[in-house]
Design a protein around this motif. Structure first.
Motif, mmCIF file in Angstrom:
data_model
loop_
_atom_site.group_PDB
_atom_site.id
_atom_site.type_symbol
_atom_site.label_atom_id
_atom_site.label_comp_id
_atom_site.label_asym_id
_atom_site.label_seq_id
_atom_site.Cartn_x
_atom_site.Cartn_y
_atom_site.Cartn_z
ATOM 1 N N CYS A 229 0.833 -1.216 0.000
ATOM 2 C CA CYS A 229 0.000 0.000 0.000
ATOM 3 C C CYS A 229 0.865 1.264 0.000
ATOM 4 O O CYS A 229 0.395 2.339 -0.380
ATOM 5 C CB CYS A 229 -0.911 0.035 1.232
ATOM 6 S SG CYS A 229 -2.195 -1.228 1.224
ATOM 7 N N PHE A 230 2.093 1.140 0.475
ATOM 8 C CA PHE A 230 2.964 2.318 0.614
ATOM 9 C C PHE A 230 3.899 2.492 -0.583
ATOM 10 O O PHE A 230 4.762 3.347 -0.580
ATOM 11 C CB PHE A 230 3.762 2.225 1.924
ATOM 12 C CG PHE A 230 2.865 2.138 3.128
ATOM 13 C CD1 PHE A 230 2.284 3.279 3.672
ATOM 14 C CD2 PHE A 230 2.533 0.905 3.684
ATOM 15 C CE1 PHE A 230 1.418 3.197 4.759
ATOM 16 C CE2 PHE A 230 1.670 0.810 4.770
ATOM 17 C CZ PHE A 230 1.109 1.961 5.306
ATOM 18 N N ILE A 231 3.706 1.654 -1.609
ATOM 19 C CA ILE A 231 4.509 1.787 -2.837
ATOM 20 C C ILE A 231 3.646 2.502 -3.870
ATOM 21 O O ILE A 231 2.640 1.958 -4.339
ATOM 22 C CB ILE A 231 4.950 0.404 -3.367
ATOM 23 C CG1 ILE A 231 5.746 -0.355 -2.294
ATOM 24 C CG2 ILE A 231 5.776 0.547 -4.644
ATOM 25 C CD1 ILE A 231 5.932 -1.837 -2.581
ATOM 26 N N GLU A 264 -0.813 7.732 6.892
ATOM 27 C CA GLU A 264 -0.104 7.895 8.177
ATOM 28 C C GLU A 264 -0.735 6.995 9.245
ATOM 29 O O GLU A 264 -0.054 6.318 10.000
ATOM 30 C CB GLU A 264 -0.192 9.353 8.638
ATOM 31 C CG GLU A 264 1.055 10.144 8.375
ATOM 32 C CD GLU A 264 0.908 11.596 8.839
ATOM 33 O OE1 GLU A 264 0.253 11.834 9.882
ATOM 34 O OE2 GLU A 264 1.449 12.468 8.145
ATOM 35 N N GLU A 265 -2.067 7.023 9.289
ATOM 36 C CA GLU A 265 -2.806 6.238 10.287
ATOM 37 C C GLU A 265 -2.492 4.750 10.147
ATOM 38 O O GLU A 265 -2.325 4.031 11.135
ATOM 39 C CB GLU A 265 -4.312 6.466 10.100
ATOM 40 C CG GLU A 265 -5.171 5.984 11.248
ATOM 41 C CD GLU A 265 -4.955 6.779 12.538
ATOM 42 O OE1 GLU A 265 -4.847 6.120 13.582
ATOM 43 O OE2 GLU A 265 -4.881 8.019 12.493
ATOM 44 N N LEU A 266 -2.412 4.290 8.899
ATOM 45 C CA LEU A 266 -2.182 2.860 8.641
ATOM 46 C C LEU A 266 -0.842 2.370 9.193
ATOM 47 O O LEU A 266 -0.686 1.187 9.455
ATOM 48 C CB LEU A 266 -2.246 2.576 7.128
ATOM 49 C CG LEU A 266 -3.641 2.423 6.523
ATOM 50 C CD1 LEU A 266 -3.548 2.286 5.008
ATOM 51 C CD2 LEU A 266 -4.380 1.229 7.125
ATOM 52 N N ARG A 267 0.106 3.284 9.359
ATOM 53 C CA ARG A 267 1.419 2.879 9.891
ATOM 54 C C ARG A 267 1.451 2.876 11.420
ATOM 55 O O ARG A 267 2.380 2.373 12.024
ATOM 56 C CB ARG A 267 2.512 3.842 9.388
ATOM 57 C CG ARG A 267 2.908 3.632 7.941
ATOM 58 C CD ARG A 267 4.123 4.490 7.639
ATOM 59 N NE ARG A 267 4.564 4.386 6.268
ATOM 60 C CZ ARG A 267 5.395 3.445 5.803
ATOM 61 N NH1 ARG A 267 5.843 2.510 6.626
ATOM 62 N NH2 ARG A 267 5.771 3.437 4.544
ATOM 63 N N LYS A 268 0.436 3.487 12.046
ATOM 64 C CA LYS A 268 0.479 3.663 13.507
ATOM 65 C C LYS A 268 0.132 2.361 14.241
ATOM 66 O O LYS A 268 -0.576 1.506 13.703
ATOM 67 C CB LYS A 268 -0.506 4.765 13.925
ATOM 68 C CG LYS A 268 -0.044 6.165 13.523
ATOM 69 C CD LYS A 268 -1.056 7.193 14.000
ATOM 70 C CE LYS A 268 -0.668 8.600 13.532
ATOM 71 N NZ LYS A 268 -1.755 9.548 13.763
ATOM 72 N N PRO A 269 0.589 2.242 15.506
ATOM 73 C CA PRO A 269 0.352 1.018 16.284
ATOM 74 C C PRO A 269 -1.130 0.661 16.454
ATOM 75 O O PRO A 269 -1.465 -0.503 16.592
ATOM 76 C CB PRO A 269 0.984 1.320 17.646
ATOM 77 C CG PRO A 269 1.971 2.411 17.383
ATOM 78 C CD PRO A 269 1.438 3.201 16.229
ATOM 79 N N GLY A 270 -2.031 1.664 16.422
ATOM 80 C CA GLY A 270 -3.462 1.348 16.540
ATOM 81 C C GLY A 270 -3.971 0.511 15.381
ATOM 82 O O GLY A 270 -4.970 -0.198 15.504
ATOM 83 N N ASP A 276 10.351 -6.512 10.411
ATOM 84 C CA ASP A 276 11.297 -6.862 9.329
ATOM 85 C C ASP A 276 11.052 -6.034 8.064
ATOM 86 O O ASP A 276 11.019 -6.557 6.953
ATOM 87 C CB ASP A 276 11.188 -8.360 8.966
ATOM 88 C CG ASP A 276 11.323 -9.255 10.189
ATOM 89 O OD1 ASP A 276 12.121 -8.894 11.069
ATOM 90 O OD2 ASP A 276 10.626 -10.282 10.277
ATOM 91 N N GLY A 277 10.814 -4.738 8.268
ATOM 92 C CA GLY A 277 10.646 -3.856 7.108
ATOM 93 C C GLY A 277 9.287 -3.983 6.426
ATOM 94 O O GLY A 277 9.052 -3.383 5.387
ATOM 95 N N LYS A 278 8.387 -4.774 7.008
ATOM 96 C CA LYS A 278 7.038 -4.911 6.425
ATOM 97 C C LYS A 278 5.999 -4.325 7.380
ATOM 98 O O LYS A 278 6.244 -4.234 8.582
ATOM 99 C CB LYS A 278 6.712 -6.389 6.173
ATOM 100 C CG LYS A 278 7.547 -6.985 5.052
ATOM 101 C CD LYS A 278 7.097 -8.390 4.727
ATOM 102 C CE LYS A 278 7.727 -8.827 3.407
ATOM 103 N NZ LYS A 278 7.277 -10.163 3.015
ATOM 104 N N VAL A 279 4.860 -3.951 6.807
ATOM 105 C CA VAL A 279 3.775 -3.387 7.627
ATOM 106 C C VAL A 279 2.639 -4.413 7.671
ATOM 107 O O VAL A 279 2.103 -4.799 6.622
ATOM 108 C CB VAL A 279 3.258 -2.058 7.035
ATOM 109 C CG1 VAL A 279 2.216 -1.436 7.963
ATOM 110 C CG2 VAL A 279 4.415 -1.080 6.804
#
Length: 292
Positions: A229-231, A264-270, A276-279
């Motif tokens: 999603c971040f590419i 931004e939200e998608l990367r947050k701990p919530g 290992d470099g993946k989300v």
């Protein structure tokens, strides 16, 4: 200027593509399979006691992956019984995949299949119009409550169809999942058009308690790899974003500020954890087993 956002369900082909990619990238079915292996035998331990025919209703059965696993457990528990399995599913494409799956399976003797190409609401309306009330020994509704207009009324209706030893099994996203964080914060910005509403396992106890129903809750850990999603411009990433937001071409049609905040939200701990470099998005599920 970006075109206005439209619901993903407005394009059934793209919806199915995004859904299949979601299944590929997530542990959705694996965690359900684990539940079917470990907990389901206890859930169904008395549904068929003394019966020669066990009636099972699958509401929103999709392409049948989970249905066939559930049926194999019921068959193992009640080896002599005939199982009458009826499926409510509005997508012709999903029904045809389900029928293919049945045709290829080898261990389905004693199981009769009937498919109804309709929504849960259409089924209820048809049964009421025909003045029919068919009772069931086991009803399951897996990941489909988002697509009904009135969740408490739908649960009450199907609960009213249970036999005295029966169970109603609901599976939907957990109130502790990334979905809950994402949708509580941004759901009002997504173009749902009445086709879909957000509901999680956190919303159900209140509904069930007010209806005076007895139930058990289970939490199933699950995750989904959303790294793509971040590419920028990645086709799979764009499909997954469509699925997460229920929005057709979200990456291209969302207002830039909404897109920026959501990414931004998608990367947050919530919502997710980085490993290992993946989300990995938190895709936990809630299971609710309701007594008759």
């Amino acid at each position: 200027m970006a075109s206005p956002m439209r619901s993903l369900l407005a394009d059934p082909d793209r919806y199915l593509q995004s859904f299949r990619l979601f299944l590929e990238r997530s542990t959705e079915h694996q965690c359900m399979q684990e539940f079917v292996e470990r907990q389901l035998p206890d859930v169904i331990a008395s549904i068929g006691n003394g019966k020669s025919t066990i009636n099972v209703l699958s509401v929103g059965g999709g392409a049948g992956e989970m249905d066939l696993q559930i049926l194999s457990k019921i068959r193992a528990r009640y080896p002599g019984a005939t199982i009458n399995n009826e499926v409510i599913e509005p997508s012709a494409d999903q029904i045809s995949k389900y029928k293919e799956r049945v045709a290829q399976a080898s261990n389905l003797e004693n199981i009769k299949f009937t498919w109804h190409k309709e929504t849960a609401y259409e089924y209820e309306s048809r049964m009421n119009a025909e003045k029919k009330t068919k009772k069931w020994d086991f009803i399951h509704m897996i990941q489909m409550l988002y697509y009904v207009k009135d969740v408490p009324a739908t649960i009450r209706y199907f609960h009213s169809l249970l036999e005295s030893q029966a169970k109603l099994l609901l599976i939907l996203v957990s109130g502790k999942s990334g979905w809950e964080t994402l949708w509580k914060k941004y759901g009002c910005s997504f173009p749902l058009d009445d086709l879909c509403s957000y509901v999680s396992s956190a919303d159900l106890p209140r509904m069930l308690d007010s209806a005076g129903l007895k139930y058990q809750l289970y939490e199933l850990p699950s995750h989904m790899d959303i790294t793509s999603c971040f590419i920028e411009g990645d086709r799979d990433g764009e499909l997954l974003l469509d699925f997460l937001t229920e929005t057709l071409d979200f990456a291209k049609t969302a207002p830039p500020e909404l897109k920026r905040q959501l990414m931004e939200e998608l990367r947050k701990p919530g919502c997710s954890e980085n490993r290992d470099g993946k989300v990995f998005f938190n895709n936990n599920l809630g299971v609710i087993v309701i007594e008759p």
